[in-house]
Enzyme design. Structure first.
Site, mmCIF file in Angstrom:
data_model
loop_
_atom_site.group_PDB
_atom_site.id
_atom_site.type_symbol
_atom_site.label_atom_id
_atom_site.label_comp_id
_atom_site.label_asym_id
_atom_site.label_seq_id
_atom_site.Cartn_x
_atom_site.Cartn_y
_atom_site.Cartn_z
ATOM 1 N N ASP A 2 -5.288 -4.823 -0.393
ATOM 2 C CA ASP A 2 -3.853 -4.557 -0.519
ATOM 3 C C ASP A 2 -3.041 -5.681 0.116
ATOM 4 O O ASP A 2 -3.471 -6.309 1.083
ATOM 5 C CB ASP A 2 -3.525 -3.209 0.149
ATOM 6 C CG ASP A 2 -2.177 -2.676 -0.309
ATOM 7 O OD1 ASP A 2 -1.631 -3.199 -1.303
ATOM 8 O OD2 ASP A 2 -1.676 -1.728 0.325
ATOM 9 N N HIS A 19 -1.871 -12.398 -6.430
ATOM 10 C CA HIS A 19 -3.055 -11.842 -7.092
ATOM 11 C C HIS A 19 -4.111 -12.918 -7.311
ATOM 12 O O HIS A 19 -5.298 -12.666 -7.167
ATOM 13 C CB HIS A 19 -2.658 -11.194 -8.425
ATOM 14 C CG HIS A 19 -1.767 -10.001 -8.260
ATOM 15 N ND1 HIS A 19 -1.988 -9.032 -7.300
ATOM 16 C CD2 HIS A 19 -0.638 -9.616 -8.921
ATOM 17 C CE1 HIS A 19 -1.032 -8.107 -7.387
ATOM 18 N NE2 HIS A 19 -0.200 -8.442 -8.362
ATOM 19 N N ARG A 53 2.782 0.257 -12.800
ATOM 20 C CA ARG A 53 3.472 -1.017 -12.512
ATOM 21 C C ARG A 53 4.084 -1.589 -13.793
ATOM 22 O O ARG A 53 3.699 -1.195 -14.887
ATOM 23 C CB ARG A 53 2.479 -2.011 -11.909
ATOM 24 C CG ARG A 53 1.974 -1.538 -10.563
ATOM 25 C CD ARG A 53 1.169 -2.594 -9.852
ATOM 26 N NE ARG A 53 0.742 -2.088 -8.558
ATOM 27 C CZ ARG A 53 0.361 -2.839 -7.538
ATOM 28 N NH1 ARG A 53 0.318 -4.153 -7.671
ATOM 29 N NH2 ARG A 53 -0.013 -2.291 -6.396
ATOM 30 N N LEU A 113 -27.107 -7.839 -2.985
ATOM 31 C CA LEU A 113 -25.904 -7.022 -2.793
ATOM 32 C C LEU A 113 -25.563 -6.245 -4.069
ATOM 33 O O LEU A 113 -25.597 -6.807 -5.160
ATOM 34 C CB LEU A 113 -24.734 -7.960 -2.453
ATOM 35 C CG LEU A 113 -23.335 -7.327 -2.422
ATOM 36 C CD1 LEU A 113 -23.140 -6.514 -1.147
ATOM 37 C CD2 LEU A 113 -22.246 -8.399 -2.524
HETATM 38 C C1 IPE Z 1 -3.177 -5.413 -4.301
HETATM 39 O O1 IPE Z 1 -1.972 -5.985 -3.872
HETATM 40 C C2 IPE Z 1 -3.372 -5.620 -5.792
HETATM 41 C C3 IPE Z 1 -4.208 -4.628 -6.480
HETATM 42 C C4 IPE Z 1 -5.434 -4.372 -6.136
HETATM 43 C C5 IPE Z 1 -3.645 -3.958 -7.663
HETATM 44 P P1 IPE Z 1 -0.564 -5.298 -4.214
HETATM 45 O O2 IPE Z 1 -0.134 -5.743 -5.574
HETATM 46 O O3 IPE Z 1 -0.666 -3.830 -4.028
HETATM 47 O O4 IPE Z 1 0.389 -5.967 -3.135
HETATM 48 P P2 IPE Z 1 1.621 -5.281 -2.374
HETATM 49 O O5 IPE Z 1 1.148 -3.959 -1.837
HETATM 50 O O6 IPE Z 1 2.728 -5.125 -3.364
HETATM 51 O O7 IPE Z 1 1.951 -6.253 -1.281
HETATM 52 MG MG MG Z 2 -0.096 -2.507 -2.585
#
Ligand code: IPE
Ligand code: MG
Length: 228
Positions: A2, A19, A53, A113
């Site tokens: 996250d 990402h 999203r 793993l």
């Molecule tokens: C994690 O980062 C991405 C996923 C695993 C979908 P986020 O996209 O949730 O980042 P924040 O929480 O908005 O900072």
């Molecule tokens: Mg997040």
């Protein structure tokens, strides 16, 4: 995993850059887990709820995951990593389904793993699906009601042969489970780290494992010293 978006926002970058850097953190983590002799690593790659999203962000996340499998599968295979996927395949684009299947098929015989990829995964959905399949077995007389025990219900989950996690690590400072492995986490140690996922590295993993080692796991029993 996250905090990709917050990592990017803190640098004035678009979320997709977070990402992208998140994928690099994942590569580092898989390598570190292999080096540390960890047997199972489960990553929350895309949740059932992530569909809420904006479409452009979902597109970015999907492309990055496609690219990760295309680019890294050979390397993972060479490193003796076995890939398993948990989550709903229904509703995913066909090319993603084929890639996930290819990753599982190619690495099936590897015994290093096990990398469990939770993709289009939600724990409540997983438990509800298990209950559906169990109910069908009861309705059709293959199972009696008194045989419905925790172990039995657990055997209907996506990957019942994979042991429950010893430790669950969440980055970005959020302290909640967000529908991740709710059944399997009954006695997992939870470690919440203040860093965002793109900053996660071997040292962070070792730190989290160190924290885990300092915990005393009692599984509802008494401490080894006899204290209550
Ligand atoms: C994690 O980062 C991405 C996923 C695993 C979908 P986020 O996209 O949730 O980042 P924040 O929480 O908005 O900072
Ligand atoms: Mg997040």
């Amino acid at each position: 995993m996250d905090g990709n978006g917050r990592w990017a926002a803190a640098r004035g970058l678009p979320r997709v850059e977070g990402h992208r850097r998140g994928v690099e953190a994942l590569r580092r983590t898989v390598r570190a887990a292999t080096d540390l002799g960890i047997s199972f690593l489960t990553i929350f790659s895309f949740s059932s709820e992530n569909w809420s999203r904006p479409p452009s962000e979902i597109g970015d996340l999907m492309s990055l995951r496609r690219r990760f499998i295309r680019k890294d599968l050979a390397e993972l295979h060479k490193s003796n990593v076995r890939v398993r996927v948990i989550g709903e395949r229904e509703g995913l684009d066909r090319d993603i389904c084929l890639l996930l299947q290819e990753a599982e098929d190619l690495t099936r015989a590897n015994d290093g793993l096990t990398l469990v990829v939770a993709f289009n995964y939600g724990a409540r959905q997983e438990i509800a699906l298990a209950a559906q399949r169990l109910a069908a077995d009861v309705a059709e007389g293959r199972l009696s009601v008194v045989e419905v025990t925790p172990d039995r219900l657990g055997s209907y989950l996506h990957a019942p042969d994979i042991p429950d996690p010893d430790v669950i690590i969440r980055t970005s400072g959020e302290q909640r489970m967000s529908n991740f492995l709710l059944w399997q986490a009954a006695y997992s140690e939870l470690v919440f780290l203040p860093i965002n996922w793109p900053d996660f590295d071997r040292a962070a993993l070792e730190g989290a494992i160190g924290e885990y080692r300092r915990r005393e796991r009692r599984f509802g029993g008494l401490a080894a010293t006899g204290a209550t």
